[in-house]
Design a protein around this motif. Structure first.
Motif, mmCIF file in Angstrom:
data_model
loop_
_atom_site.group_PDB
_atom_site.id
_atom_site.type_symbol
_atom_site.label_atom_id
_atom_site.label_comp_id
_atom_site.label_asym_id
_atom_site.label_seq_id
_atom_site.Cartn_x
_atom_site.Cartn_y
_atom_site.Cartn_z
ATOM 1 N N TYR A 170 0.860 -1.185 0.000
ATOM 2 C CA TYR A 170 0.000 0.000 0.000
ATOM 3 C C TYR A 170 0.895 1.233 0.000
ATOM 4 O O TYR A 170 1.850 1.321 0.780
ATOM 5 C CB TYR A 170 -0.922 0.035 1.219
ATOM 6 C CG TYR A 170 -1.781 1.283 1.255
ATOM 7 C CD1 TYR A 170 -2.960 1.345 0.529
ATOM 8 C CD2 TYR A 170 -1.388 2.402 1.986
ATOM 9 C CE1 TYR A 170 -3.744 2.492 0.530
ATOM 10 C CE2 TYR A 170 -2.155 3.556 1.992
ATOM 11 C CZ TYR A 170 -3.331 3.597 1.267
ATOM 12 O OH TYR A 170 -4.104 4.728 1.267
ATOM 13 N N ASN A 171 0.614 2.185 -0.876
ATOM 14 C CA ASN A 171 1.428 3.388 -1.017
ATOM 15 C C ASN A 171 0.656 4.633 -0.602
ATOM 16 O O ASN A 171 -0.528 4.782 -0.942
ATOM 17 C CB ASN A 171 1.861 3.562 -2.478
ATOM 18 C CG ASN A 171 2.715 2.429 -2.983
ATOM 19 O OD1 ASN A 171 3.909 2.387 -2.728
ATOM 20 N ND2 ASN A 171 2.099 1.494 -3.708
ATOM 21 N N TRP A 172 1.334 5.546 0.118
ATOM 22 C CA TRP A 172 0.769 6.846 0.409
ATOM 23 C C TRP A 172 1.128 7.820 -0.711
ATOM 24 O O TRP A 172 2.059 7.586 -1.473
ATOM 25 C CB TRP A 172 1.266 7.363 1.751
ATOM 26 C CG TRP A 172 0.527 6.790 2.917
ATOM 27 C CD1 TRP A 172 -0.557 7.341 3.552
ATOM 28 C CD2 TRP A 172 0.785 5.542 3.588
ATOM 29 N NE1 TRP A 172 -0.976 6.515 4.579
ATOM 30 C CE2 TRP A 172 -0.170 5.409 4.625
ATOM 31 C CE3 TRP A 172 1.738 4.528 3.421
ATOM 32 C CZ2 TRP A 172 -0.197 4.320 5.471
ATOM 33 C CZ3 TRP A 172 1.707 3.431 4.268
ATOM 34 C CH2 TRP A 172 0.752 3.333 5.276
ATOM 35 N N LYS A 173 0.405 8.921 -0.800
ATOM 36 C CA LYS A 173 0.620 9.895 -1.865
ATOM 37 C C LYS A 173 1.957 10.610 -1.691
ATOM 38 O O LYS A 173 2.379 10.928 -0.583
ATOM 39 C CB LYS A 173 -0.513 10.908 -1.881
ATOM 40 C CG LYS A 173 -0.415 11.939 -3.010
ATOM 41 C CD LYS A 173 -1.516 12.971 -2.931
ATOM 42 C CE LYS A 173 -2.876 12.351 -3.204
ATOM 43 N NZ LYS A 173 -3.937 13.388 -3.267
ATOM 44 N N ASN A 174 2.626 10.847 -2.802
ATOM 45 C CA ASN A 174 3.830 11.665 -2.809
ATOM 46 C C ASN A 174 3.400 13.126 -2.653
ATOM 47 O O ASN A 174 2.716 13.672 -3.525
ATOM 48 C CB ASN A 174 4.583 11.471 -4.128
ATOM 49 C CG ASN A 174 5.904 12.209 -4.172
ATOM 50 O OD1 ASN A 174 6.026 13.318 -3.676
ATOM 51 N ND2 ASN A 174 6.895 11.579 -4.794
ATOM 52 N N PRO A 175 3.798 13.808 -1.552
ATOM 53 C CA PRO A 175 3.320 15.179 -1.332
ATOM 54 C C PRO A 175 3.918 16.189 -2.313
ATOM 55 O O PRO A 175 3.351 17.281 -2.479
ATOM 56 C CB PRO A 175 3.774 15.477 0.104
ATOM 57 C CG PRO A 175 4.951 14.584 0.321
ATOM 58 C CD PRO A 175 4.649 13.330 -0.453
ATOM 59 N N ASP A 176 5.022 15.848 -2.972
ATOM 60 C CA ASP A 176 5.645 16.769 -3.925
ATOM 61 C C ASP A 176 5.003 16.695 -5.304
ATOM 62 O O ASP A 176 4.812 17.714 -5.969
ATOM 63 C CB ASP A 176 7.137 16.481 -4.045
ATOM 64 C CG ASP A 176 7.891 16.805 -2.759
ATOM 65 O OD1 ASP A 176 7.756 17.935 -2.269
ATOM 66 O OD2 ASP A 176 8.598 15.925 -2.254
ATOM 67 N N THR A 177 4.706 15.483 -5.754
ATOM 68 C CA THR A 177 4.156 15.305 -7.103
ATOM 69 C C THR A 177 2.649 15.085 -7.108
ATOM 70 O O THR A 177 2.043 15.050 -8.172
ATOM 71 C CB THR A 177 4.824 14.099 -7.789
ATOM 72 O OG1 THR A 177 4.531 12.902 -7.043
ATOM 73 C CG2 THR A 177 6.338 14.285 -7.860
ATOM 74 N N HIS A 178 2.054 14.883 -5.913
ATOM 75 C CA HIS A 178 0.618 14.593 -5.793
ATOM 76 C C HIS A 178 0.250 13.340 -6.604
ATOM 77 O O HIS A 178 -0.814 13.272 -7.217
ATOM 78 C CB HIS A 178 -0.217 15.796 -6.237
ATOM 79 C CG HIS A 178 0.130 17.056 -5.505
ATOM 80 N ND1 HIS A 178 -0.191 17.265 -4.173
ATOM 81 C CD2 HIS A 178 0.813 18.170 -5.910
ATOM 82 C CE1 HIS A 178 0.254 18.440 -3.789
ATOM 83 N NE2 HIS A 178 0.877 19.019 -4.816
ATOM 84 N N TYR A 179 1.173 12.397 -6.592
ATOM 85 C CA TYR A 179 1.005 11.134 -7.320
ATOM 86 C C TYR A 179 0.895 10.015 -6.290
ATOM 87 O O TYR A 179 1.722 9.908 -5.386
ATOM 88 C CB TYR A 179 2.224 10.910 -8.210
ATOM 89 C CG TYR A 179 2.064 9.879 -9.300
ATOM 90 C CD1 TYR A 179 2.040 10.245 -10.633
ATOM 91 C CD2 TYR A 179 1.978 8.517 -9.001
ATOM 92 C CE1 TYR A 179 1.920 9.298 -11.648
ATOM 93 C CE2 TYR A 179 1.852 7.568 -9.996
ATOM 94 C CZ TYR A 179 1.820 7.961 -11.326
ATOM 95 O OH TYR A 179 1.701 7.018 -12.310
ATOM 96 N N LYS A 180 -0.132 9.184 -6.418
ATOM 97 C CA LYS A 180 -0.335 8.072 -5.487
ATOM 98 C C LYS A 180 -0.298 6.757 -6.251
ATOM 99 O O LYS A 180 -1.145 6.490 -7.101
ATOM 100 C CB LYS A 180 -1.668 8.198 -4.752
ATOM 101 C CG LYS A 180 -1.893 7.163 -3.656
ATOM 102 C CD LYS A 180 -3.205 7.423 -2.931
ATOM 103 C CE LYS A 180 -3.377 6.492 -1.746
ATOM 104 N NZ LYS A 180 -3.487 5.075 -2.153
ATOM 105 N N ASN A 181 0.727 5.944 -5.971
ATOM 106 C CA ASN A 181 0.819 4.635 -6.615
ATOM 107 C C ASN A 181 -0.353 3.757 -6.203
ATOM 108 O O ASN A 181 -0.846 3.841 -5.074
ATOM 109 C CB ASN A 181 2.111 3.934 -6.219
ATOM 110 C CG ASN A 181 3.348 4.632 -6.754
ATOM 111 O OD1 ASN A 181 3.258 5.586 -7.515
ATOM 112 N ND2 ASN A 181 4.512 4.151 -6.342
#
Length: 280
Positions: free
Chosen positions: A205-216
């Motif tokens: 389970y992945n959390w959102k990348n706060p820099d790119t606003h991308y969530k795997n």
């Protein structure tokens, strides 16, 4: 009796490109679990070392999100050396042997693209570009429980990361992930002192990348190993993995929509157990 050992493995894997995950990098390193994955070890300290090489290309067939950009014609490779200081407890926990590890890597990653369609901070580019980076990975914390029944061994594990590795959302390549993740699963090892077969499956389970606003999306993976011990300390064999993203990427940074990755690989392996220190 406590035996300290340095465990070295070299695995050369031929893989196809995974076409998703933020920057094309998943939390789970495919092939992470290999030889004797579920077999108990001697209590005390050990230091597994893993060299990992990957060379991937998408052939320019489709756009690919990487380093805050949407690119075409990606050609990437990386060489990483992972070290996993591990402490194995002598006292059983739930009838199993418990161990904790702190995993990190140093290495070099490089990539080039034929064209950049959109860049970081909304800028647009055209033409090819390349980037390279030397640095350290995130820090990964791993806990395992292993049960032994003769030649049969079972394992449960969980693993999470501290996103402290070399990472910059404006770069084309990164070694750190830029986001937190949690993985859990289980495995089995058959080992009769001469022949070994291991298989480990898990989900991330992945959390959102706060820099790119991308969530795997949620990733599923299976690692396997088969080897023959030519001496009591040295083995040769093959390793492989299957990796499949079961839900799509999301977030405002996932500009290509419901993107999913799928990758598999197989290759040779060699391993040797080095004794260090003294028996106590």
């Amino acid at each position: 009796m406590t035996t300290n050992r340095l465990i070295g493995f070299i695995a050369l894997l031929t893989a196809c490109t995974a076409h998703a995950d933020d920057g094309g990098i998943s939390f789970w390193l495919p092939g992470q679990f290999g030889t004797l994955a579920a077999a108990p070890t001697a209590p005390g300290w050990s230091l597994p070392l893993v060299y990992y090489h990957v060379n991937a290309s998408d052939g320019g067939s489709k756009p690919f999100p990487r380093g805050g950009r949407t690119t075409l014609g990606l050609d990437a490779k990386a060489d990483l050396l992972f070290a996993s200081p591990t402490y194995t407890f002598a006292e059983p926990l739930l009838g199993a042997q418990a161990a904790i590890s702190m995993v990190a890597a140093v290495g070099r990653s490089e990539a080039s693209v034929d064209a950049t369609l959109s860049g970081p901070r909304g800028k647009s580019f055209s033409g090819g570009t390349d980037d390279s980076l030397k640095g350290a990975s995130d820090v990964y914390l791993l806990g395992t429980l292993k049960w032994n029944h003769g030649v049969h061994n079972l394992m449960a594990y969980s693993m999470g990361n501290l996103p402290v590795g070399a990472y910059d959302p404006d770069r084309l390549v990164n070694i750190g992930l830029g986001h937190a993740a949690l993985d859990a699963g289980g495995g089995y090892t058959y080992f009769d002192k001469t022949n070994e077969f291991s298989v480990v499956a898990g989900m991330t389970y992945n959390w959102k990348n706060p820099d790119t606003h991308y969530k795997n999306g949620i990733d599923a993976h299976l690692d396997w190993s088969a080897s023959h011990f030519i001496t009591s300390q040295t083995q040769l064999g093959v390793v492989g993995y299957f990796f499949n993203q079961i839900t799509g990427d999301s977030g405002s940074g996932a500009t290509l929509g419901d993107f999913k990755s799928k990758v598999s690989a197989v290759g040779p392996q060699a391993g040797h157990f080095f004794k260090v220190g003294k028996d106590l």
